[in-house]
Design an enzyme around this catalytic site. Sequence first.
Site, short mmCIF file in Angstrom:
data_model
loop_
_atom_site.label_atom_id
_atom_site.label_comp_id
_atom_site.label_asym_id
_atom_site.label_seq_id
_atom_site.Cartn_x
_atom_site.Cartn_y
_atom_site.Cartn_z
N HIS A 83 0.68 -1.32 0.14
CA HIS A 83 0.03 -0.17 -0.23
C HIS A 83 0.75 1.20 -0.05
CE1 HIS A 83 0.17 0.92 4.43
NE2 HIS A 83 0.42 -0.52 4.58
N ASP A 85 -0.20 4.38 1.11
CA ASP A 85 -0.55 5.47 2.05
C ASP A 85 0.08 4.98 3.28
OD1 ASP A 85 -2.25 3.22 2.25
OD2 ASP A 85 -3.35 4.39 3.99
N ASP A 146 6.03 1.70 6.60
CA ASP A 146 4.71 0.75 6.40
C ASP A 146 3.93 1.85 5.39
OD1 ASP A 146 2.20 -0.22 6.80
OD2 ASP A 146 2.16 0.72 8.75
N GLU A 180 -4.82 1.57 2.81
CA GLU A 180 -4.97 0.65 3.75
C GLU A 180 -4.96 1.07 4.93
OE1 GLU A 180 -3.29 -2.66 6.28
OE2 GLU A 180 -2.46 -0.55 5.98
N GLU A 181 -4.41 2.24 5.45
CA GLU A 181 -4.23 2.48 6.84
C GLU A 181 -5.79 3.08 7.27
OE1 GLU A 181 -1.99 2.12 8.67
OE2 GLU A 181 0.03 1.75 7.58
N ASP A 203 4.06 -6.29 3.81
CA ASP A 203 4.10 -5.27 4.76
C ASP A 203 4.08 -5.82 6.25
OD1 ASP A 203 2.69 -2.93 5.70
OD2 ASP A 203 0.93 -3.44 5.46
N HIS A 386 4.22 3.77 12.58
CA HIS A 386 3.41 4.87 13.00
C HIS A 386 4.17 5.96 14.04
CE1 HIS A 386 -0.39 2.35 11.52
NE2 HIS A 386 0.68 2.28 10.62
#
Length: 415
Positions: A83, A85, A146, A180-181, A203, A386
């Site tokens: 992903h 994003d 990520d 995705e997030e 991922d 994150h």
Amino acid sequence: MFNDYRFTASERFMRYVQIDTQSDPLSEQHPSTKKQKDLSELLVKELQEIGIHDAEMDEFGYVYATIPSNTNKQVPVICFCAHVDTAPDISGAGVKPVLHTNYKGEEIVLPDDNTQVLKASDHPYLQRLIGNDIITASGTTLLGSDDKAGVAEIMDAANFLAQNPHIKHGTIKILFTPDEEVGKGTEKVDLEKLNADFGYTLDGGEAGSLEDETFSADAVKVIIHGVITHPGYAKGKLRNSLKIASEIVAALPKHKLSPETTEGKEGFIHPVRIDGIAEKCTIEFIIRDFVTAGLKEKEDLFRDTVENVVKEYAGVTYEFQVTEQYRNMKEILDKHPHVVQYAKDAIERAGLKVKTESIRGGTDGSRLSFMGLPCPNLFAGEQAIHSKLEYISVQDMNKAVETIVHLACIWEERS
Ligand SMILES: [Zn+2]
């Protein structure tokens, strides 16, 4: 096989992270933020430069591309997916990646905020990375490994295969998704167009790890309909739904079945939102378990709890609405054991030890698996995601590239 190959994953990665692709949970648009397309457009351009001529981005920001088969064998079509994003939690604007070559175990102070210090005592995985080159952010943003690590690794594997046409493989699909997030990564995906039999998301975390299991997940909404009167004349009549809702939440087990008291393979019942007035109150819960039957047990138990509280109040009614969210991908993957087995073999061929893990959450892979594309998750090297202390090893990224290539070869060899 990789002896004279110059890996490009980390260079690509350092470029991609500088493009802000943060997604937005409150947006109704697809993609949720337009800026995600900035990276997707660049990926299409770079795929075409590699020689993958059908690479394209659709109106929703999904990138589809095909590496054509170069074998006479009939090989199932496999897809590698990542992903674009980054998480809404921390800013992804103005990311300045910093490369720390030949890490020796020292504390890494991030240059733009010296209170941000990466140390092995907090991040034990760093001890395994001594001698590696490590990439961090500069202290004020997340890094975006990520899942731009996964994106860069798939791009480099595509580049490797283009430069080494003697390496035999079947048709390989590439899929880059937005959002995705914010839980919408598969919402607009076109699996017919993708036309793959099996998939792998890139991922995951430490080198060698492979995730073939996720939670099964339901959402439960409990709506309490109280009995309302003027509060001045309410004696013996008023039944306040806010108080009843509080009683329900207070009746949940305190030492088990909650996120704060469980780990490993244990599931939970977790209130996430209360909304209401005296007359009517809604409580939203999420329920999680690795076994789908375990979800049902928890829901039955929880329904009894609600029933026991509400029955003490004459005239009060409630609704109990269960919505399926996603299911443990293992239920699907167990029907196709070779999908995970080949991944394990590829990881070993890359010289790593396989570490099989369960995700206490969902992935796009769990949704894709139930949409008809069985899809375990491979390591991408991302660490401390994150957060401002996010980091990744260049050597781990290269191992992920090797794993992708070995996996493509194994599918061809065994077909
Ligand atoms: Zn991710």
